[in-house]
Design an enzyme around this catalytic site. Structure first.
Site, PDB file in Angstrom:
ATOM      1  N   ALA A   1     -66.168 -17.410  33.147  1.00 65.74           N
ATOM      2  CA  ALA A   1     -66.634 -18.363  34.166  1.00 65.74           C
ATOM      3  C   ALA A   1     -66.725 -17.754  35.559  1.00 65.74           C
ATOM      4  O   ALA A   1     -67.607 -18.087  36.335  1.00 65.74           O
ATOM      5  CB  ALA A   1     -65.709 -19.572  34.201  1.00 65.74           C
TER       6      ALA A   1
ATOM      7  N   CYS B   1     -59.435   3.245  41.749  1.00 67.03           N
ATOM      8  CA  CYS B   1     -58.578   4.027  42.635  1.00 67.03           C
ATOM      9  C   CYS B   1     -57.223   3.389  42.868  1.00 67.03           C
ATOM     10  O   CYS B   1     -57.091   2.177  42.888  1.00 67.03           O
ATOM     11  CB  CYS B   1     -59.265   4.257  43.981  1.00 67.03           C
ATOM     12  SG  CYS B   1     -60.181   2.865  44.576  1.00 67.03           S
TER      13      CYS B   1
END
Ligand code: PLP
Length: 369
Positions: free
Chosen positions: A185, A311
């Protein structure tokens, strides 16, 4: 969604009273809407889940469990190098545990899978092909109908992660020969933590084992009290996405092209990752040669972009998706992904072009000092 948190608080599993019936009616209405949205033949083919990650796990692990045959060695799964981790990590785990053999097909420079590579990879041992409808990092839209047709002709189940494509481009499980489809959703402005899995019931019938034991909800496949507000929210988000898709896509393409033109006019050595011909309207992935994406993001903190890399502060792993498209580690580390949305304006695009161009020029200049 709000009434289902408060005054319409019934549990759809409570079949004995009107509060339960009311909640159940809301869930079944949502199920029918989601089914119609993706072109499913029957609402009972939709199972609500906690999101696409769960849906894809349920699909891949489930098919393997029902189809795996230790006598004949049928345990082969085919997927692509640019799948979301919910698919790729699941497949790799099954391979590591010795439960599946795995072929990861490459993609071309435009981020698309060539159906012929799938054809070449299919063996009598193949039980499932899982190829995403569109990519989350570079926006490439896959030739789903061709892959679906191919899988059908070879008698192999076809699963697609359609999280990024739904609401942005047409996905139709009947027309595209899709047997299992994961959706979520929150990528269509709905609530987080709710999704669904489409499981084809006919031509062919897909049989999955019980994913979660308990009270027998969701045809006994996924027990647990249903998240009624989330399900209602998912269906409303899907309704709006469906209604707006045509006009919104055109608006987003215009904005995205304005962003790309702006950046490529202001800067040398910028590269658009993936092709333009089969690309999601709202996605632009740009490599700014000689400018590290992590530093760039720190310089333009007011612009919410993401790097093409996973990262943490110490260690920046170049994105596997970008590397699969043929980018070097350095190019992948110099890539920013722009996502345009329903409320993005021309003014914001121009602002982003200005700020990012200035930052890239400064960064390139500083790194030459
Ligand atoms: N698949 C794709 C392509 C995605 O972009 C995402 C991102 O959220 C997911 C799967 C995971 O979906 P969820 O967060 O609903 O589990």
């Amino acid at each position: 969604m709000k009434p289902y948190f408060m005054e319409r608080f019934g549990n759809p599993s409570a079949k004995q009273h009107s509060f339960g019936w009311d909640a159940d009616a809301a869930v079944e209405k949502a199920r029918a809407e989601i089914a119609s949205w993706i072109g499913a033949a029957n609402p009972s083919e939709i199972i609500f889940t906690g999101g696409a990650t769960e849906s894809s796990n349920m699909a891949i692990r489930g098919i393997l469990e029902t189809e795996r045959d230790t006598n004949t060695g049928r345990n082969h799964i085919i997927t692509s190098a640019i799948e979301h981790k919910s698919v790729l990590a699941t497949c790799r785990e099954l391979e590591r545990k010795g439960l599946a053999t795995l072929t990861v097909v490459p993609v071309a420079k435009d981020g698309r899978v060539d159906p012929e590579t799938i054809r070449a990879a299919i063996t009598p041992q193949t039980v499932l092909v899982s190829i995403m409808a569109a990519n989350h990092e570079v926006g490439s839209i896959q030739p789903l109908a061709q892959i679906g047709q191919l899988c059908k002709s070879q008698g192999v189940f076809f699963h697609t992660d359609a999280v990024q494509a739904l609401g942005k481009t047409l996905v139709h499980v009947q027309e595209m020969g899709i047997d299992l489809l994961s959706l979520s959703a929150h990528k269509i402005y709905g609530p987080k933590g709710i999704g669904a899995l489409y499981i084809r019931r006919k031509d062919p019938r897909v049989i999955l084992p019980t994913w979660c034991c308990g009270g027998g909800q969701e045809r006994g496949l996924r027990s647990g009290t249903l998240n009624v507000p989330g399900i209602v929210g998912l269906a409303v988000a899907a309704r709006i996405a469906q209604r707006e898709m045509k006009s919104e896509s055109m608006r987003l393409i215009t904005l995205r092209d304005r962003l790309w033109k702006g950046l490529s006019k202001r800067l040398d050595n910028v590269l658009c990752n993936g092709g333009m011909a089969h690309r999601l309207p709202h996605n632009l992935s740009v490599c700014f040669e000689g400018a590290r994406a992590d530093t760039l993001m720190m310089m333009v903190k007011e612009i919410a972009v993401s790097a093409g890399s996973a990262c943490n502060s110490e260690n920046i792993e170049p994105s596997g998706v970008l590397k699969a498209l043929g980018l070097t580690d350095m190019q992948a580390r110099s890539t920013l992904r722009f996502g345009l949305g329903r409320w993005t304006t021309e003014t914001e695009v121009d602002y982003a072009v200005d700020k990012i161009s200035d930052a890239v020029v400064r960064l390139r200049h500083d790194s030459h000092d």
